[in-house]
Design a protein around this motif. Structure first.
Motif, mmCIF file in Angstrom:
data_model
loop_
_atom_site.group_PDB
_atom_site.id
_atom_site.type_symbol
_atom_site.label_atom_id
_atom_site.label_comp_id
_atom_site.label_asym_id
_atom_site.label_seq_id
_atom_site.Cartn_x
_atom_site.Cartn_y
_atom_site.Cartn_z
ATOM 1 N N ARG A 162 54.974 48.900 28.849
ATOM 2 C CA ARG A 162 53.992 49.890 28.381
ATOM 3 C C ARG A 162 52.774 49.915 29.291
ATOM 4 N N VAL A 163 52.442 48.777 29.876
ATOM 5 C CA VAL A 163 51.327 48.668 30.804
ATOM 6 C C VAL A 163 51.908 48.505 32.198
ATOM 7 N N THR A 164 51.509 49.394 33.094
ATOM 8 C CA THR A 164 52.070 49.359 34.444
ATOM 9 C C THR A 164 51.381 48.294 35.289
ATOM 10 N N LEU A 165 51.989 47.976 36.399
ATOM 11 C CA LEU A 165 51.389 47.040 37.336
ATOM 12 C C LEU A 165 50.054 47.585 37.850
ATOM 13 N N GLU A 166 49.984 48.886 38.068
ATOM 14 C CA GLU A 166 48.741 49.513 38.519
ATOM 15 C C GLU A 166 47.661 49.400 37.439
ATOM 16 N N ARG A 182 46.387 45.879 37.625
ATOM 17 C CA ARG A 182 45.558 45.675 38.814
ATOM 18 C C ARG A 182 44.155 46.234 38.588
ATOM 19 N N ARG A 183 44.073 47.426 38.042
ATOM 20 C CA ARG A 183 42.769 48.042 37.798
ATOM 21 C C ARG A 183 41.969 47.254 36.762
ATOM 22 N N THR A 184 42.642 46.775 35.744
ATOM 23 C CA THR A 184 41.969 45.960 34.730
ATOM 24 C C THR A 184 41.423 44.680 35.347
ATOM 25 N N ALA A 185 42.224 44.039 36.195
ATOM 26 C CA ALA A 185 41.783 42.809 36.860
ATOM 27 C C ALA A 185 40.557 43.079 37.729
ATOM 28 N N LEU A 186 40.559 44.191 38.465
ATOM 29 C CA LEU A 186 39.404 44.543 39.299
ATOM 30 C C LEU A 186 38.154 44.755 38.447
ATOM 31 N N ALA A 187 38.313 45.411 37.311
ATOM 32 C CA ALA A 187 37.171 45.644 36.420
ATOM 33 C C ALA A 187 36.640 44.332 35.857
ATOM 34 N N ILE A 188 37.524 43.428 35.466
ATOM 35 C CA ILE A 188 37.095 42.135 34.922
ATOM 36 C C ILE A 188 36.374 41.309 35.986
#
Length: 93
Positions: free
Chosen positions: A63-67, A70-76
């Protein structure tokens, strides 16, 4: 969409999403990590992890893509950096 200003403020110190009040006491159940509903573990974190494991087992599309991840990790990472420096941090996706 370009967002140039903003803020994230979280108070998860006691997961104040739900408070149960009785004549004897007031309690705040931990619904983010683990909460029993009909004798089954539930909660935001639990359900997210459970869904990930289910996709590993059944082979269906995540349900959650790799992209998305990645974007969530960058925001965190940007949130942590901003908290440490006290300065805004630009996030480029």
């Amino acid at each position: 969409m370009l967002i140039t200003e903003g803020m994230i403020s979280l108070d998860l110190s006691s997961h104040n999403l739900i408070e149960e009040v009785t004549e004897e006491k007031a309690t705040v159940p931990d619904i983010l990590v683990s909460n029993m509903v009909f004798d089954r573990c539930k909660g935001l974190s639990y359900e997210s992890i459970r869904d990930f494991v289910d996709r590993l087992v059944d082979g269906k599309e995540f349900r959650v893509t790799l992209e998305d991840s990645r974007r969530t990790a960058l925001a965190i990472i940007a949130i942590l950096e901003s908290a440490e420096t006290g300065m805004p941090v630009e996030v480029e996706y």
